[in-house]
Enzyme design. Sequence first.
Site, PDB file in Angstrom:
ATOM      1  CD  GLU A 372       7.805  -1.830   5.772  1.00  0.00           C
ATOM      2  OE1 GLU A 372       8.944  -1.978   6.236  1.00  0.00           O
ATOM      3  OE2 GLU A 372       7.120  -0.820   5.968  1.00  0.00           O
ATOM      4  CB  SER A 375       8.885 -14.327   1.339  1.00  0.00           C
ATOM      5  OG  SER A 375       8.078 -14.086   2.459  1.00  0.00           O
TER       6      SER A 375
HETATM    7  C1  LIG Z   1      -1.458  -2.489   1.062  1.00  0.00           C
HETATM    8  C2  LIG Z   1      -0.062  -2.101   0.680  1.00  0.00           C
HETATM    9  C3  LIG Z   1       0.590  -1.095   1.396  1.00  0.00           C
HETATM   10  C4  LIG Z   1       1.867  -0.681   1.010  1.00  0.00           C
HETATM   11  N1  LIG Z   1       2.462   0.390   1.660  1.00  0.00           N
HETATM   12  C5  LIG Z   1       3.607   0.915   1.136  1.00  0.00           C
HETATM   13  C6  LIG Z   1       4.145   2.145   1.680  1.00  0.00           C
HETATM   14  O1  LIG Z   1       3.631   2.733   2.631  1.00  0.00           O
HETATM   15  N2  LIG Z   1       5.257   2.654   1.088  1.00  0.00           N
HETATM   16  C7  LIG Z   1       5.889   2.051   0.019  1.00  0.00           C
HETATM   17  O2  LIG Z   1       6.880   2.589  -0.472  1.00  0.00           O
HETATM   18  N3  LIG Z   1       5.408   0.881  -0.484  1.00  0.00           N
HETATM   19  C8  LIG Z   1       4.289   0.311   0.045  1.00  0.00           C
HETATM   20  N4  LIG Z   1       3.774  -0.862  -0.481  1.00  0.00           N
HETATM   21  C9  LIG Z   1       4.461  -1.497  -1.601  1.00  0.00           C
HETATM   22  C10 LIG Z   1       5.140  -2.813  -1.251  1.00  0.00           C
HETATM   23  O3  LIG Z   1       6.269  -2.595  -0.454  1.00  0.00           O
HETATM   24  C11 LIG Z   1       5.455  -3.512  -2.595  1.00  0.00           C
HETATM   25  O4  LIG Z   1       4.217  -3.989  -3.097  1.00  0.00           O
HETATM   26  C12 LIG Z   1       6.462  -4.613  -2.439  1.00  0.00           C
HETATM   27  O5  LIG Z   1       7.721  -4.077  -2.184  1.00  0.00           O
HETATM   28  C13 LIG Z   1       6.545  -5.486  -3.717  1.00  0.00           C
HETATM   29  O6  LIG Z   1       6.715  -4.696  -4.838  1.00  0.00           O
HETATM   30  P1  LIG Z   1       5.760  -4.886  -6.125  1.00  0.00           P
HETATM   31  O7  LIG Z   1       4.361  -4.876  -5.662  1.00  0.00           O
HETATM   32  O8  LIG Z   1       6.169  -3.867  -7.134  1.00  0.00           O
HETATM   33  O9  LIG Z   1       6.081  -6.313  -6.655  1.00  0.00           O
HETATM   34  P2  LIG Z   1       7.358  -6.751  -7.546  1.00  0.00           P
HETATM   35  O10 LIG Z   1       8.584  -6.180  -6.968  1.00  0.00           O
HETATM   36  O11 LIG Z   1       7.075  -6.485  -8.965  1.00  0.00           O
HETATM   37  O12 LIG Z   1       7.318  -8.310  -7.274  1.00  0.00           O
HETATM   38  C14 LIG Z   1       6.341  -9.142  -7.900  1.00  0.00           C
HETATM   39  C15 LIG Z   1       6.584 -10.564  -7.440  1.00  0.00           C
HETATM   40  O13 LIG Z   1       7.892 -10.959  -7.788  1.00  0.00           O
HETATM   41  C16 LIG Z   1       8.553 -11.519  -6.673  1.00  0.00           C
HETATM   42  N5  LIG Z   1       9.980 -11.234  -6.787  1.00  0.00           N
HETATM   43  C17 LIG Z   1      10.584 -10.032  -6.661  1.00  0.00           C
HETATM   44  N6  LIG Z   1      11.914 -10.162  -6.833  1.00  0.00           N
HETATM   45  C18 LIG Z   1      12.143 -11.481  -7.060  1.00  0.00           C
HETATM   46  C19 LIG Z   1      13.312 -12.260  -7.308  1.00  0.00           C
HETATM   47  N7  LIG Z   1      14.510 -11.678  -7.329  1.00  0.00           N
HETATM   48  N8  LIG Z   1      13.170 -13.594  -7.490  1.00  0.00           N
HETATM   49  C20 LIG Z   1      11.955 -14.178  -7.480  1.00  0.00           C
HETATM   50  N9  LIG Z   1      10.813 -13.494  -7.248  1.00  0.00           N
HETATM   51  C21 LIG Z   1      10.910 -12.169  -7.028  1.00  0.00           C
HETATM   52  C22 LIG Z   1       7.890 -10.838  -5.475  1.00  0.00           C
HETATM   53  O14 LIG Z   1       8.005 -11.601  -4.322  1.00  0.00           O
HETATM   54  C23 LIG Z   1       6.480 -10.765  -5.946  1.00  0.00           C
HETATM   55  O15 LIG Z   1       5.878 -12.022  -5.697  1.00  0.00           O
HETATM   56  C24 LIG Z   1       2.523  -1.326  -0.072  1.00  0.00           C
HETATM   57  C25 LIG Z   1       1.880  -2.370  -0.759  1.00  0.00           C
HETATM   58  C26 LIG Z   1       0.598  -2.746  -0.404  1.00  0.00           C
HETATM   59  C27 LIG Z   1      -0.062  -3.828  -1.211  1.00  0.00           C
END
Ligand SMILES: Cc1cc2nc3c(=O)[nH]c(=O)nc-3n(C[C@H](O)[C@H](O)[C@H](O)COP(=O)(O)OP(=O)(O)OC[C@H]3O[C@@H](n4cnc5c(N)ncnc54)[C@H](O)[C@@H]3O)c2cc1C
Length: 391
Positions: A372, A375
Amino acid sequence: MKLFGAEHERTLLSFYGDGAAEFDSLLRSFSAVLEEKVVPLSLALDQGKGTIGETRRVLFEQGLCKLSHPGGYGGMGLPFGVYTLAMELAGAADASTAMSLGIHNTVADAVAQFGSGEQKRRLLPSLLSGEKLAAFALTEPSSGSDARSMRTKATKDGKHFVLDGSKMFITNAGEADVYLVFASTGEGHGAFIVEASNPGLKVGAEMREKLGMRGSHTAEVRLEKCRVDAEDSLLGSEGAAFEYAKKLLDSSRIVMGMICVGIARTAYGKALTYAKGRELFGKNLSDFQLTREKVANAAIEMDASRLLCLHASRLKERGLPFTSEAAQAKVLATEMAVRTCDAAIQLLGGYGYTSDDVHRHWRDARLLTVGEGASEVLRLVIASEELEREG
Ligand SMILES: Cc1cc2nc3c(=O)[nH]c(=O)nc-3n(C[C@H](O)[C@H](O)[C@H](O)COP(=O)(O)OP(=O)(O)OC[C@H]3O[C@@H](n4cnc5c(N)ncnc54)[C@H](O)[C@@H]3O)c2cc1C
């Protein structure tokens, strides 16, 4: 541990003045039901021995999803802050169940804010009562934080759209009756209500190896030539769904922050009980100054997190901008919960490390610094809001 404490009583008074007595008795009786019917099942859910349907049913029956929705479709029209306080209590009782309901309620919020009269009539009463469960499908295998780059496509075909693509990490997948699916339409982005019975919607394998929130269900959802009726399915305008998602997530971030306040309080309560009874060096663990520092820090941070979540809620209630405050509340509360649960493990020593009834709270909280709005991303949101304000 009592879920509703003196801190809630005082917070209600300071935020809601005259209305506080009514909300106080509502939240008090809600907590009593949670203590009796949800808390005893929470550890088993983490251990994969229970079913979340049972605890979720209790929250639905208590009207959790009706609290802040306006009347007319079954809502109670109470302030959003009262709903978020109820979410803190739910998070303290069982984090997985609270998160599952929080996400479900975001979909109800989407229908209430952006749906047509017909969509509201068809969906809202059953979503608010819990007769139907919803899932929010935004994240994809190749896009999470950068949600705008989603690859799922919605292609117009007469009075229909055909959806193709994949959604990743979807909470409530496999259990939900309806999915709110975001897709690129060529005109921008669309948000589509897709019934679970649609033959073009396929749910992948359950992700069982999650670190925490193990009571909740998470899976990939695939859309394969998934045909939906445009009038029934498309929420609001065809090109505006990315803006809708941002608006929905602003509110939902406050809720996730409050769930974290609840998680932290439960871990903290267990640590305090232990510290008061554990004898070492001829004293109780709670008598040492370094222990008291941990207790004080946790108390300060939990209160500050709750207050910031409520402040953002009050701005929302009054129709004022709250994007930055919601992001601040989520960053503070989620990172606070990770720190507080970590301190609880530390206070319980070897018992903290080896007892899943202690470390599960850290594992649960850990998700919410990522999901969601991670950070890092939220700090960027806060900084750009601040720079704009000051500029
Ligand atoms: C158990 C679980 C339940 C979930 N439920 C849902 C749901 O119901 N619906 C839904 O749509 N999604 C859901 N999610 C997805 C969740 O919202 C995403 O995992 C989250 O938004 C991060 O996206 P990502 O995993 O693709 O990581 P990425 O976006 O690829 O990020 C990877 C890392 O990069 C960091 N990062 C990102 N942008 C930057 C930046 N600009 N500068 C520096 N660092 C950065 C992030 O903090 C993270 O550490 C769920 C995830 C989990 C694990």
